[in-house]
Write an enzyme that holds these catalytic residues in place. Structure first.
Site, PDB file in Angstrom:
ATOM      1  N   GLU A   1       0.847  -1.191   0.000  1.00 51.43           N
ATOM      2  CA  GLU A   1       0.000   0.000   0.000  1.00 51.43           C
ATOM      3  C   GLU A   1       0.880   1.237   0.000  1.00 51.43           C
ATOM      4  OE1 GLU A   1      -3.745   0.496   2.353  1.00 51.43           O
ATOM      5  OE2 GLU A   1      -2.585   2.060   3.364  1.00 51.43           O
TER       6      GLU A   1
ATOM      7  N   THR B   1      -3.892   4.837  -1.909  1.00 52.34           N
ATOM      8  CA  THR B   1      -4.979   5.289  -1.039  1.00 52.34           C
ATOM      9  C   THR B   1      -5.674   6.524  -1.600  1.00 52.34           C
ATOM     10  OG1 THR B   1      -3.556   6.682   0.340  1.00 52.34           O
ATOM     11  CG2 THR B   1      -3.791   4.373   0.979  1.00 52.34           C
TER      12      THR B   1
ATOM     13  N   ALA C   1     -10.125  11.079   2.540  1.00 48.31           N
ATOM     14  CA  ALA C   1     -11.523  11.198   2.942  1.00 48.31           C
ATOM     15  C   ALA C   1     -12.268  12.132   1.993  1.00 48.31           C
ATOM     16  CB  ALA C   1     -11.607  11.720   4.373  1.00 48.31           C
TER      17      ALA C   1
END
Length: 315
Positions: free
Chosen positions: A22, A53, A56
Protein backbone atom coordinates in the site's frame (compact mmCIF):
# COMPACT_ATOMS: atom_id res chain seq x y z
CA UNK A 1 18.94 -0.64 -0.54
CA UNK A 2 18.59 -3.51 -3.00
CA UNK A 3 15.47 -5.70 -2.97
CA UNK A 4 15.80 -9.05 -1.22
CA UNK A 5 16.61 -12.04 -3.34
CA UNK A 6 13.13 -13.56 -3.35
CA UNK A 7 13.16 -17.22 -4.41
CA UNK A 8 11.39 -17.93 -7.69
CA UNK A 9 8.63 -20.50 -7.92
CA UNK A 10 9.64 -23.48 -10.06
CA UNK A 11 7.80 -24.01 -13.34
CA UNK A 12 4.65 -26.09 -12.83
CA UNK A 13 4.47 -25.36 -9.09
CA UNK A 14 1.24 -24.31 -7.40
CA UNK A 15 0.20 -20.68 -7.27
CA UNK A 16 2.86 -18.60 -5.49
CA UNK A 17 1.93 -16.43 -2.52
CA UNK A 18 0.51 -13.09 -3.68
CA UNK A 19 2.49 -9.99 -2.72
CA UNK A 20 1.24 -6.42 -2.66
CA UNK A 21 1.96 -3.07 -1.04
CA UNK A 22 0.00 0.00 0.00
CA UNK A 23 1.20 3.48 -0.95
CA UNK A 24 -0.32 6.90 -0.38
CA UNK A 25 -0.05 10.01 -2.60
CA UNK A 26 2.78 12.38 -1.57
CA UNK A 27 1.94 15.64 0.17
CA UNK A 28 4.81 17.70 -1.28
CA UNK A 29 7.79 17.51 -3.65
CA UNK A 30 10.18 16.20 -0.99
CA UNK A 31 7.74 13.42 -0.09
CA UNK A 32 7.30 12.64 -3.80
CA UNK A 33 11.04 12.14 -4.29
CA UNK A 34 11.19 9.79 -1.30
CA UNK A 35 8.11 7.90 -2.49
CA UNK A 36 9.61 7.27 -5.91
CA UNK A 37 12.77 5.92 -4.32
CA UNK A 38 10.49 3.50 -2.45
CA UNK A 39 8.53 2.62 -5.59
CA UNK A 40 11.69 1.71 -7.49
CA UNK A 41 12.91 -0.47 -4.62
CA UNK A 42 9.56 -2.25 -4.27
CA UNK A 43 9.22 -2.70 -8.03
CA UNK A 44 12.26 -4.95 -7.92
CA UNK A 45 10.34 -7.50 -5.81
CA UNK A 46 7.83 -8.04 -8.65
CA UNK A 47 4.64 -7.52 -6.60
CA UNK A 48 1.26 -8.48 -8.00
CA UNK A 49 -0.12 -4.98 -7.43
CA UNK A 50 0.29 -1.85 -5.35
CA UNK A 51 -2.70 -0.09 -3.81
CA UNK A 52 -2.96 3.70 -3.83
CA UNK A 53 -4.98 5.29 -1.04
CA UNK A 54 -7.72 7.86 -1.48
CA UNK A 55 -8.31 10.65 1.03
CA UNK A 56 -11.52 11.20 2.94
CA UNK A 57 -14.23 12.41 0.54
CA UNK A 58 -11.66 12.35 -2.24
CA UNK A 59 -9.60 15.13 -0.63
CA UNK A 60 -6.43 14.07 -2.47
CA UNK A 61 -8.10 12.80 -5.63
CA UNK A 62 -5.86 14.83 -7.95
CA UNK A 63 -2.58 13.61 -6.48
CA UNK A 64 -3.94 10.05 -6.24
CA UNK A 65 -4.86 10.00 -9.95
CA UNK A 66 -1.49 11.54 -10.82
CA UNK A 67 0.31 8.79 -8.89
CA UNK A 68 -1.83 6.10 -10.54
CA UNK A 69 -1.00 7.51 -13.97
CA UNK A 70 2.73 7.59 -13.27
CA UNK A 71 2.67 4.02 -12.01
CA UNK A 72 0.96 2.93 -15.23
CA UNK A 73 3.24 4.97 -17.51
CA UNK A 74 6.62 4.67 -15.85
CA UNK A 75 6.69 1.34 -14.01
CA UNK A 76 5.79 -2.32 -14.43
CA UNK A 77 3.51 -2.13 -11.37
CA UNK A 78 -0.23 -2.80 -11.49
CA UNK A 79 -2.12 -0.22 -9.41
CA UNK A 80 -5.16 -0.94 -7.27
CA UNK A 81 -7.04 2.32 -6.77
CA UNK A 82 -8.73 2.95 -3.42
CA UNK A 83 -12.16 4.54 -3.74
CA UNK A 84 -14.47 5.69 -0.94
CA UNK A 85 -18.15 6.41 -1.33
CA UNK A 86 -19.21 8.42 1.74
CA UNK A 87 -20.09 11.97 0.72
CA UNK A 88 -20.34 11.23 -3.01
CA UNK A 89 -23.40 10.59 -5.14
CA UNK A 90 -23.76 7.71 -7.58
CA UNK A 91 -23.34 10.09 -10.53
CA UNK A 92 -20.16 11.57 -9.08
CA UNK A 93 -18.71 8.16 -8.34
CA UNK A 94 -19.67 6.84 -11.79
CA UNK A 95 -17.61 9.64 -13.29
CA UNK A 96 -14.63 8.86 -11.05
CA UNK A 97 -14.83 5.13 -11.84
CA UNK A 98 -15.00 5.86 -15.57
CA UNK A 99 -12.00 8.18 -15.26
CA UNK A 100 -9.98 5.49 -13.50
CA UNK A 101 -10.86 2.93 -16.18
CA UNK A 102 -9.98 5.42 -18.93
CA UNK A 103 -6.53 5.84 -17.38
CA UNK A 104 -5.98 2.07 -17.47
CA UNK A 105 -6.78 1.11 -13.88
CA UNK A 106 -8.24 -2.38 -13.69
CA UNK A 107 -8.44 -2.89 -9.92
CA UNK A 108 -10.43 -0.91 -7.36
CA UNK A 109 -10.54 -1.27 -3.58
CA UNK A 110 -14.13 -0.33 -2.74
CA UNK A 111 -14.42 1.30 0.70
CA UNK A 112 -17.10 3.13 2.61
CA UNK A 113 -14.71 5.74 3.98
CA UNK A 114 -14.74 7.56 7.30
CA UNK A 115 -18.00 9.10 8.46
CA UNK A 116 -18.01 12.87 9.18
CA UNK A 117 -16.59 13.64 12.61
CA UNK A 118 -19.22 16.28 13.30
CA UNK A 119 -22.58 14.56 13.91
CA UNK A 120 -24.25 17.61 12.34
CA UNK A 121 -22.53 16.91 9.02
CA UNK A 122 -24.88 14.22 7.84
CA UNK A 123 -24.56 12.46 4.48
CA UNK A 124 -25.34 14.51 1.37
CA UNK A 125 -28.62 13.92 -0.38
CA UNK A 126 -28.19 11.00 -2.76
CA UNK A 127 -24.74 9.98 -1.52
CA UNK A 128 -23.85 6.32 -1.17
CA UNK A 129 -23.54 5.01 2.37
CA UNK A 130 -22.03 1.54 2.18
CA UNK A 131 -19.16 -0.21 0.40
CA UNK A 132 -21.71 -2.73 -0.89
CA UNK A 133 -23.45 0.08 -2.81
CA UNK A 134 -20.12 1.14 -4.32
CA UNK A 135 -19.33 -2.42 -5.46
CA UNK A 136 -22.67 -2.66 -7.25
CA UNK A 137 -22.07 0.74 -8.87
CA UNK A 138 -18.63 -0.34 -10.13
CA UNK A 139 -20.18 -3.44 -11.68
CA UNK A 140 -22.85 -1.32 -13.42
CA UNK A 141 -20.23 1.05 -14.84
CA UNK A 142 -18.15 -1.95 -15.90
CA UNK A 143 -21.13 -3.53 -17.67
CA UNK A 144 -21.78 -0.33 -19.60
CA UNK A 145 -18.16 -0.24 -20.78
CA UNK A 146 -17.69 -3.94 -21.58
CA UNK A 147 -16.81 -3.25 -25.21
CA UNK A 148 -14.07 -0.83 -24.16
CA UNK A 149 -12.76 -3.37 -21.70
CA UNK A 150 -12.70 -6.10 -24.37
CA UNK A 151 -15.12 -8.14 -22.23
CA UNK A 152 -12.59 -7.94 -19.40
CA UNK A 153 -13.41 -7.62 -15.74
CA UNK A 154 -12.48 -5.08 -13.10
CA UNK A 155 -11.02 -6.69 -9.98
CA UNK A 156 -12.81 -5.35 -6.90
CA UNK A 157 -11.29 -5.62 -3.45
CA UNK A 158 -12.90 -4.82 -0.10
CA UNK A 159 -11.87 -4.43 3.53
CA UNK A 160 -12.14 -7.18 6.14
CA UNK A 161 -11.71 -6.88 9.89
CA UNK A 162 -9.78 -9.42 11.99
CA UNK A 163 -10.92 -7.51 15.08
CA UNK A 164 -14.41 -6.05 15.44
CA UNK A 165 -15.00 -2.92 13.43
CA UNK A 166 -15.28 0.02 15.86
CA UNK A 167 -18.87 0.70 14.72
CA UNK A 168 -19.97 -2.93 14.54
CA UNK A 169 -22.08 -4.70 17.17
CA UNK A 170 -20.09 -7.96 16.79
CA UNK A 171 -17.50 -9.86 14.78
CA UNK A 172 -20.37 -11.98 13.45
CA UNK A 173 -21.96 -8.84 12.00
CA UNK A 174 -18.64 -7.97 10.32
CA UNK A 175 -18.67 -11.35 8.58
CA UNK A 176 -22.25 -10.81 7.40
CA UNK A 177 -21.15 -7.50 5.89
CA UNK A 178 -18.24 -9.23 4.17
CA UNK A 179 -20.62 -11.88 2.81
CA UNK A 180 -22.89 -9.13 1.45
CA UNK A 181 -19.91 -7.54 -0.30
CA UNK A 182 -19.11 -10.88 -1.90
CA UNK A 183 -22.71 -11.23 -3.13
CA UNK A 184 -22.52 -7.74 -4.64
CA UNK A 185 -19.47 -8.66 -6.71
CA UNK A 186 -16.31 -8.37 -4.58
CA UNK A 187 -13.40 -10.53 -5.78
CA UNK A 188 -11.11 -10.45 -2.75
CA UNK A 189 -10.64 -8.86 0.65
CA UNK A 190 -7.66 -7.25 2.39
CA UNK A 191 -7.70 -7.13 6.17
CA UNK A 192 -7.08 -4.14 8.33
CA UNK A 193 -3.98 -4.24 10.54
CA UNK A 194 -3.99 -6.85 13.30
CA UNK A 195 -1.58 -7.47 16.18
CA UNK A 196 -2.29 -11.03 17.31
CA UNK A 197 -1.66 -14.15 15.23
CA UNK A 198 -4.98 -15.82 16.03
CA UNK A 199 -7.06 -12.85 14.84
CA UNK A 200 -6.53 -13.57 11.14
CA UNK A 201 -7.07 -17.33 11.55
CA UNK A 202 -10.30 -16.85 13.50
CA UNK A 203 -11.59 -14.33 10.94
CA UNK A 204 -11.08 -16.83 8.12
CA UNK A 205 -12.80 -19.61 10.10
CA UNK A 206 -15.83 -17.38 10.80
CA UNK A 207 -15.98 -16.17 7.19
CA UNK A 208 -15.76 -19.63 5.62
CA UNK A 209 -18.45 -21.00 7.93
CA UNK A 210 -20.71 -18.13 6.87
CA UNK A 211 -20.17 -18.82 3.17
CA UNK A 212 -17.46 -16.30 2.26
CA UNK A 213 -15.34 -17.85 -0.49
CA UNK A 214 -13.30 -14.94 -1.82
CA UNK A 215 -9.59 -14.76 -0.89
CA UNK A 216 -8.93 -12.96 2.41
CA UNK A 217 -5.46 -11.41 2.28
CA UNK A 218 -3.85 -10.37 5.57
CA UNK A 219 -2.78 -6.74 5.71
CA UNK A 220 0.46 -6.53 7.68
CA UNK A 221 2.24 -3.39 8.88
CA UNK A 222 5.94 -3.41 9.77
CA UNK A 223 5.63 -2.88 13.53
CA UNK A 224 8.78 -0.79 13.83
CA UNK A 225 7.40 2.44 15.35
CA UNK A 226 6.10 2.53 18.93
CA UNK A 227 4.11 5.68 18.21
CA UNK A 228 2.49 4.19 15.11
CA UNK A 229 1.69 0.89 16.84
CA UNK A 230 0.01 2.71 19.73
CA UNK A 231 -2.00 4.93 17.39
CA UNK A 232 -3.22 1.98 15.33
CA UNK A 233 -4.18 0.23 18.55
CA UNK A 234 -6.45 3.17 19.35
CA UNK A 235 -7.91 3.30 15.84
CA UNK A 236 -8.64 -0.43 15.68
CA UNK A 237 -9.73 -0.79 19.29
CA UNK A 238 -7.30 -3.68 19.77
CA UNK A 239 -4.50 -3.58 22.31
CA UNK A 240 -1.10 -4.42 20.78
CA UNK A 241 0.81 -7.24 22.45
CA UNK A 242 2.37 -5.92 25.70
CA UNK A 243 5.57 -7.80 24.88
CA UNK A 244 5.90 -5.87 21.62
CA UNK A 245 5.20 -2.52 23.27
CA UNK A 246 7.76 -3.26 25.96
CA UNK A 247 10.43 -4.32 23.44
CA UNK A 248 9.87 -1.23 21.27
CA UNK A 249 9.90 0.98 24.34
CA UNK A 250 13.24 -0.43 25.46
CA UNK A 251 14.87 -0.14 22.02
CA UNK A 252 17.89 2.13 22.28
CA UNK A 253 17.81 3.45 18.72
CA UNK A 254 16.00 3.26 15.39
CA UNK A 255 18.00 0.22 14.26
CA UNK A 256 16.94 -1.75 17.34
CA UNK A 257 13.30 -0.68 16.91
CA UNK A 258 13.45 -1.85 13.31
CA UNK A 259 14.93 -5.21 14.29
CA UNK A 260 12.27 -5.77 16.98
CA UNK A 261 9.42 -4.65 14.73
CA UNK A 262 10.50 -6.66 11.70
CA UNK A 263 10.78 -9.81 13.81
CA UNK A 264 7.26 -9.31 15.20
CA UNK A 265 5.87 -8.60 11.74
CA UNK A 266 7.46 -11.71 10.26
CA UNK A 267 5.93 -13.80 13.06
CA UNK A 268 2.46 -12.39 12.27
CA UNK A 269 2.87 -12.94 8.53
CA UNK A 270 4.13 -16.50 8.97
CA UNK A 271 1.22 -17.32 11.27
CA UNK A 272 -1.21 -16.01 8.63
CA UNK A 273 0.50 -18.03 5.91
CA UNK A 274 0.40 -21.13 8.11
CA UNK A 275 -3.35 -20.51 8.44
CA UNK A 276 -3.68 -20.64 4.65
CA UNK A 277 -3.36 -16.98 3.68
CA UNK A 278 -3.16 -16.66 -0.13
CA UNK A 279 -0.93 -13.60 0.02
CA UNK A 280 0.58 -10.80 2.07
CA UNK A 281 -0.34 -7.11 1.74
CA UNK A 282 2.22 -4.79 3.32
CA UNK A 283 1.22 -1.37 4.59
CA UNK A 284 4.47 0.45 3.79
CA UNK A 285 3.70 4.03 4.92
CA UNK A 286 5.73 4.93 1.80
CA UNK A 287 8.88 3.45 3.35
CA UNK A 288 10.62 0.46 1.78
CA UNK A 289 13.42 -0.53 4.19
CA UNK A 290 11.35 -2.39 6.80
CA UNK A 291 9.08 -3.92 4.14
CA UNK A 292 12.09 -5.35 2.32
CA UNK A 293 13.47 -6.67 5.61
CA UNK A 294 10.19 -8.50 6.20
CA UNK A 295 10.24 -10.02 2.72
CA UNK A 296 13.85 -11.05 3.07
CA UNK A 297 13.02 -13.08 6.18
CA UNK A 298 9.76 -14.51 4.82
CA UNK A 299 11.42 -15.78 1.60
CA UNK A 300 8.19 -15.86 -0.39
CA UNK A 301 8.21 -17.80 -3.64
CA UNK A 302 7.63 -15.33 -6.47
CA UNK A 303 7.02 -15.93 -10.19
CA UNK A 304 10.01 -15.11 -12.36
CA UNK A 305 9.91 -11.70 -14.02
CA UNK A 306 9.44 -12.05 -17.76
CA UNK A 307 12.30 -10.86 -19.88
CA UNK A 308 11.45 -8.13 -22.39
CA UNK A 309 10.59 -9.38 -25.84
CA UNK A 310 13.61 -9.31 -28.18
CA UNK A 311 13.52 -6.64 -30.84
CA UNK A 312 12.62 -7.82 -34.31
CA UNK A 313 15.63 -7.94 -36.57
CA UNK A 314 14.98 -7.27 -40.24
CA UNK A 315 16.65 -9.59 -42.70
Amino acid sequence: MSPPGLPQAPSGAGAPIALSYELFPPRNEKAAASLWDTIRELEGTNPDYVSVTYGANGSNRGTAVELLNRLLRETTLRPLAHLTCVGNTADELSGIISELLDHGVRGILALRGDLPRDPGDGPRQGSLRHAQDLIELIRRVEQGRSALLCAGKVAIGVAAYPAKHPESPSVEHDVEVLLAKQRSGADFAITQVFFHADQYRELVVRARRAGVRIPIIPGVMPLTSLRRVRRLGVLTGVDPAPKLLDALGRAGDAAESRRVGVSATVDLARAALDAGAPGIHLYTFNEHAAALDVLDKLQLLRPARRAPAPELVQA
